[in-house]
Motif scaffolding. Structure first.
Motif, PDB file in Angstrom:
ATOM      1  N   LEU A 185       6.042  10.775 -16.086  1.00  0.00           N
ATOM      2  CA  LEU A 185       5.073  10.186 -15.153  1.00  0.00           C
ATOM      3  C   LEU A 185       5.258  10.237 -13.705  1.00  0.00           C
ATOM      4  CD1 LEU A 185       4.558   7.207 -17.507  1.00  0.00           C
ATOM      5  CD2 LEU A 185       2.470   8.756 -17.179  1.00  0.00           C
ATOM      6  N   ALA A 186       6.606  10.006 -13.441  1.00  0.00           N
ATOM      7  CA  ALA A 186       7.186  10.013 -12.099  1.00  0.00           C
ATOM      8  C   ALA A 186       7.087  11.280 -11.554  1.00  0.00           C
ATOM      9  CB  ALA A 186       8.625   9.392 -11.898  1.00  0.00           C
ATOM     10  N   LEU A 187       7.506  12.288 -12.319  1.00  0.00           N
ATOM     11  CA  LEU A 187       7.263  13.854 -11.600  1.00  0.00           C
ATOM     12  C   LEU A 187       5.821  14.199 -11.581  1.00  0.00           C
ATOM     13  CD1 LEU A 187      10.323  15.557 -13.474  1.00  0.00           C
ATOM     14  CD2 LEU A 187      10.084  14.751 -10.969  1.00  0.00           C
ATOM     15  N   GLY A 188       4.933  13.677 -12.057  1.00  0.00           N
ATOM     16  CA  GLY A 188       3.600  13.940 -12.058  1.00  0.00           C
ATOM     17  C   GLY A 188       2.941  13.354 -10.797  1.00  0.00           C
ATOM     18  N   ARG A 189       3.615  12.567 -10.053  1.00  0.00           N
ATOM     19  CA  ARG A 189       2.939  11.725  -8.732  1.00  0.00           C
ATOM     20  C   ARG A 189       3.163  12.992  -7.764  1.00  0.00           C
ATOM     21  NH1 ARG A 189       2.684   6.538  -7.850  1.00  0.00           N
ATOM     22  NH2 ARG A 189       1.683   7.151  -6.072  1.00  0.00           N
ATOM     23  N   LYS A 190       1.992  13.563  -6.997  1.00  0.00           N
ATOM     24  CA  LYS A 190       2.014  14.218  -6.182  1.00  0.00           C
ATOM     25  C   LYS A 190       2.379  13.526  -4.727  1.00  0.00           C
ATOM     26  CE  LYS A 190      -0.040  18.594  -4.298  1.00  0.00           C
ATOM     27  NZ  LYS A 190      -1.237  19.282  -4.610  1.00  0.00           N
ATOM     28  N   VAL A 191       3.422  12.810  -4.359  1.00  0.00           N
ATOM     29  CA  VAL A 191       3.728  11.827  -3.406  1.00  0.00           C
ATOM     30  C   VAL A 191       4.918  12.440  -2.513  1.00  0.00           C
ATOM     31  CG1 VAL A 191       2.456   9.716  -4.265  1.00  0.00           C
ATOM     32  CG2 VAL A 191       5.120  10.529  -4.728  1.00  0.00           C
ATOM     33  N   ASP A 204      -3.299  10.581  -6.710  1.00  0.00           N
ATOM     34  CA  ASP A 204      -2.472  11.889  -6.823  1.00  0.00           C
ATOM     35  C   ASP A 204      -1.628  12.284  -8.174  1.00  0.00           C
ATOM     36  OD1 ASP A 204       0.207  10.225  -7.020  1.00  0.00           O
ATOM     37  OD2 ASP A 204      -0.667   9.217  -5.627  1.00  0.00           O
ATOM     38  N   PHE A 205      -1.960  11.741  -9.162  1.00  0.00           N
ATOM     39  CA  PHE A 205      -1.198  11.968 -10.279  1.00  0.00           C
ATOM     40  C   PHE A 205      -1.650  13.225 -11.053  1.00  0.00           C
ATOM     41  CE2 PHE A 205      -0.738  11.385 -14.923  1.00  0.00           C
ATOM     42  CZ  PHE A 205       0.657  11.437 -15.215  1.00  0.00           C
ATOM     43  N   GLU A 206      -0.880  14.234 -11.298  1.00  0.00           N
ATOM     44  CA  GLU A 206      -1.358  15.450 -12.181  1.00  0.00           C
ATOM     45  C   GLU A 206      -0.995  15.254 -13.469  1.00  0.00           C
ATOM     46  OE1 GLU A 206      -0.472  19.161  -9.378  1.00  0.00           O
ATOM     47  OE2 GLU A 206       1.093  17.884  -8.626  1.00  0.00           O
ATOM     48  N   ARG A 207      -2.248  15.175 -14.282  1.00  0.00           N
ATOM     49  CA  ARG A 207      -1.767  14.914 -15.593  1.00  0.00           C
ATOM     50  C   ARG A 207      -1.260  16.045 -16.325  1.00  0.00           C
ATOM     51  NH1 ARG A 207      -5.621  15.037 -20.061  1.00  0.00           N
ATOM     52  NH2 ARG A 207      -7.419  14.836 -18.365  1.00  0.00           N
ATOM     53  N   ASP A 245      -2.733   8.020 -23.859  1.00  0.00           N
ATOM     54  CA  ASP A 245      -3.248   6.933 -23.092  1.00  0.00           C
ATOM     55  C   ASP A 245      -2.667   6.649 -21.874  1.00  0.00           C
ATOM     56  OD1 ASP A 245      -4.967   6.571 -25.310  1.00  0.00           O
ATOM     57  OD2 ASP A 245      -3.923   5.102 -26.281  1.00  0.00           O
ATOM     58  N   THR A 246      -1.333   6.540 -21.944  1.00  0.00           N
ATOM     59  CA  THR A 246      -0.415   6.176 -20.773  1.00  0.00           C
ATOM     60  C   THR A 246      -0.893   7.375 -19.612  1.00  0.00           C
ATOM     61  OG1 THR A 246       1.098   5.445 -22.151  1.00  0.00           O
ATOM     62  CG2 THR A 246       1.810   5.803 -19.902  1.00  0.00           C
ATOM     63  N   LEU A 247      -1.018   8.674 -19.852  1.00  0.00           N
ATOM     64  CA  LEU A 247      -1.151   9.425 -18.930  1.00  0.00           C
ATOM     65  C   LEU A 247      -2.596   9.447 -18.148  1.00  0.00           C
ATOM     66  CD1 LEU A 247       1.503  10.878 -19.965  1.00  0.00           C
ATOM     67  CD2 LEU A 247       0.539  12.937 -19.952  1.00  0.00           C
ATOM     68  N   LEU A 248      -3.494   9.149 -19.133  1.00  0.00           N
ATOM     69  CA  LEU A 248      -4.979   8.995 -18.628  1.00  0.00           C
ATOM     70  C   LEU A 248      -5.027   7.504 -17.970  1.00  0.00           C
ATOM     71  CD1 LEU A 248      -6.727   9.546 -21.997  1.00  0.00           C
ATOM     72  CD2 LEU A 248      -6.934  10.969 -20.099  1.00  0.00           C
ATOM     73  N   PHE A 249      -4.221   6.561 -18.225  1.00  0.00           N
ATOM     74  CA  PHE A 249      -4.042   5.249 -17.405  1.00  0.00           C
ATOM     75  C   PHE A 249      -3.733   5.586 -16.073  1.00  0.00           C
ATOM     76  CE2 PHE A 249      -1.662   1.870 -15.978  1.00  0.00           C
ATOM     77  CZ  PHE A 249      -2.433   0.859 -15.691  1.00  0.00           C
ATOM     78  N   TYR A 250      -2.535   6.356 -15.870  1.00  0.00           N
ATOM     79  CA  TYR A 250      -1.965   7.106 -14.548  1.00  0.00           C
ATOM     80  C   TYR A 250      -2.965   7.550 -13.926  1.00  0.00           C
ATOM     81  CZ  TYR A 250       2.854   5.184 -14.206  1.00  0.00           C
ATOM     82  OH  TYR A 250       4.018   4.559 -13.985  1.00  0.00           O
ATOM     83  N   LYS A 256       0.810  -1.174   0.079  1.00  0.00           N
ATOM     84  CA  LYS A 256       0.172   0.061   0.080  1.00  0.00           C
ATOM     85  C   LYS A 256       0.816   1.244  -0.084  1.00  0.00           C
ATOM     86  CE  LYS A 256      -4.030  -2.047   2.349  1.00  0.00           C
ATOM     87  NZ  LYS A 256      -4.775  -2.103   3.652  1.00  0.00           N
ATOM     88  N   THR A 257       2.227   1.010  -0.007  1.00  0.00           N
ATOM     89  CA  THR A 257       2.872   2.196   0.060  1.00  0.00           C
ATOM     90  C   THR A 257       2.944   3.102  -1.224  1.00  0.00           C
ATOM     91  OG1 THR A 257       4.509   0.926   1.547  1.00  0.00           O
ATOM     92  CG2 THR A 257       5.483   2.973   0.632  1.00  0.00           C
ATOM     93  N   THR A 258       2.510   2.534  -2.218  1.00  0.00           N
ATOM     94  CA  THR A 258       2.271   3.508  -3.468  1.00  0.00           C
ATOM     95  C   THR A 258       1.349   4.576  -3.099  1.00  0.00           C
ATOM     96  OG1 THR A 258       0.459   1.981  -4.243  1.00  0.00           O
ATOM     97  CG2 THR A 258       2.405   1.392  -5.148  1.00  0.00           C
ATOM     98  N   LYS A 259       0.570   4.855  -2.232  1.00  0.00           N
ATOM     99  CA  LYS A 259      -0.034   5.994  -1.879  1.00  0.00           C
ATOM    100  C   LYS A 259       0.839   7.209  -1.370  1.00  0.00           C
ATOM    101  CE  LYS A 259      -4.203   3.764  -0.133  1.00  0.00           C
ATOM    102  NZ  LYS A 259      -5.160   3.291   1.062  1.00  0.00           N
ATOM    103  N   HIS A 260       2.093   6.717  -0.841  1.00  0.00           N
ATOM    104  CA  HIS A 260       2.952   7.834  -0.338  1.00  0.00           C
ATOM    105  C   HIS A 260       4.245   7.864  -1.260  1.00  0.00           C
ATOM    106  CE1 HIS A 260       0.520   8.143   3.086  1.00  0.00           C
ATOM    107  NE2 HIS A 260       0.425   6.741   3.457  1.00  0.00           N
ATOM    108  N   CYS A 261       4.350   6.967  -2.305  1.00  0.00           N
ATOM    109  CA  CYS A 261       5.771   6.486  -2.602  1.00  0.00           C
ATOM    110  C   CYS A 261       5.470   6.153  -4.204  1.00  0.00           C
ATOM    111  CB  CYS A 261       6.550   5.615  -2.095  1.00  0.00           C
ATOM    112  SG  CYS A 261       8.169   5.058  -2.694  1.00  0.00           S
ATOM    113  N   ALA A 262       6.331   6.862  -5.235  1.00  0.00           N
ATOM    114  CA  ALA A 262       6.257   6.568  -6.581  1.00  0.00           C
ATOM    115  C   ALA A 262       7.767   6.045  -6.899  1.00  0.00           C
ATOM    116  CB  ALA A 262       6.081   7.698  -7.344  1.00  0.00           C
ATOM    117  N   TYR A 263       7.669   4.776  -7.613  1.00  0.00           N
ATOM    118  CA  TYR A 263       8.842   3.889  -7.915  1.00  0.00           C
ATOM    119  C   TYR A 263       9.003   3.860  -9.235  1.00  0.00           C
ATOM    120  CZ  TYR A 263      11.951   0.040  -8.310  1.00  0.00           C
ATOM    121  OH  TYR A 263      13.003  -0.855  -8.838  1.00  0.00           O
TER     122      TYR A 263
END
Length: 233
Positions: free
Chosen positions: A141-147, A105-108, A94-99, A72-79
């Motif tokens: 994609l990684a930098l788009g995660r607000k974690v 937390d993903f900021e498209r 499509d990939t951004l929409l999937f994320y 469940k750590t994916t809520k706080h962490c992007a790998y």
């Protein structure tokens, strides 16, 4: 006393009889960029996967924001894995929409801005992209995660200098260093050193040195790359 962003305490990780990590302990209290540096097989990827909750420790504990890591750590962490794990039949859009569907937390819009800056077409299929452009998409994609924590396993590996420069510029412009802890493993130390706040050297599963980059320069009169050449011979 505030809760550390990351706490690694007496962690050992074994694969059969081999120790990938040997009783390591450290904690991180502030956001910023940490360079995770070591030779191949030193335990860098294992450490990142343990922090991400993708592996379990053999002994010891890893905590993010005061909680033991798990799937469940994916809520706080992007790998971001060194492996190419994007769906080849998706377009970049499509990939951004999937994320956006998978990670709340993903900021498209942020990822779109990054890709626009580095000239990656949103309509191109992932499977048709060059290695360099796939790497650019992964970073966006990684930098788009607000974690609170972002883990990057060799994001510059095997890329040409222009792609590496694009990725480093994206870090400098878009990483939220007031709120995010970013741990980045890399062999491209000279290029990434200007962005580093702290450096963690690891060898044969043990921590050789962990401190602020400025402290390293003041104490030893060495750059990160000079210290690396000395201790990782």
């Amino acid at each position: 006393m505030s809760t550390p962003i990351l706490s690694v305490e007496n962690v050992t990780k074994r694969y059969g009889t081999k120790k990938a990590l040997d009783n390591i302990t450290f904690s991180v209290n502030q956001p910023g960029i940490i360079g995770l540096i070591g030779a191949n097989g030193s335990g860098k990827s294992t450490l990142l996967k343990l922090i991400a909750g993708l592996l379990k420790t053999s002994t010891g504990t890893v905590q993010l924001i005061g909680n033991n890591v798990s799937r469940k750590t994916t809520k706080h962490c992007a790998y971001l894995s060194e492996d190419d794990d994007l769906y080849p039949f998706y377009t970049v859009k499509d990939t951004l929409l999937f994320y956006e569907k998978v990670f709340p937390d993903f900021e498209r819009s942020k990822s779109e801005n990054i890709l626009n800056d580095i000239n990656v077409s949103m309509e191109e299929k992932i499977g048709h992209l060059s290695k360099g452009n796939r790497a650019r998409v992964k970073i966006a994609l990684a930098l788009g995660r607000k974690v609170p924590c972002l883990l990057l396993d060799e994001p510059l590996s095997g890329l040409d200098p222009i792609v590496r420069e694009d990725i480093i510029k994206a870090f400098a412009k878009y990483a939220d260093l007031e709120k995010q802890l970013i741990i980045l493993s890399t062999h491209e130390v000279e290029e990434i050193e200007p962005l580093l706040d702290q450096v963690l050297f690891i060898k044969d599963g043990s921590i050789l040195y962990f401190n602020e980059v400025e402290q390293l320069r003041e104490e030893r009169g060495q750059s990160v790359i000079d210290f690396m050449r000395e201790v990782l011979k």
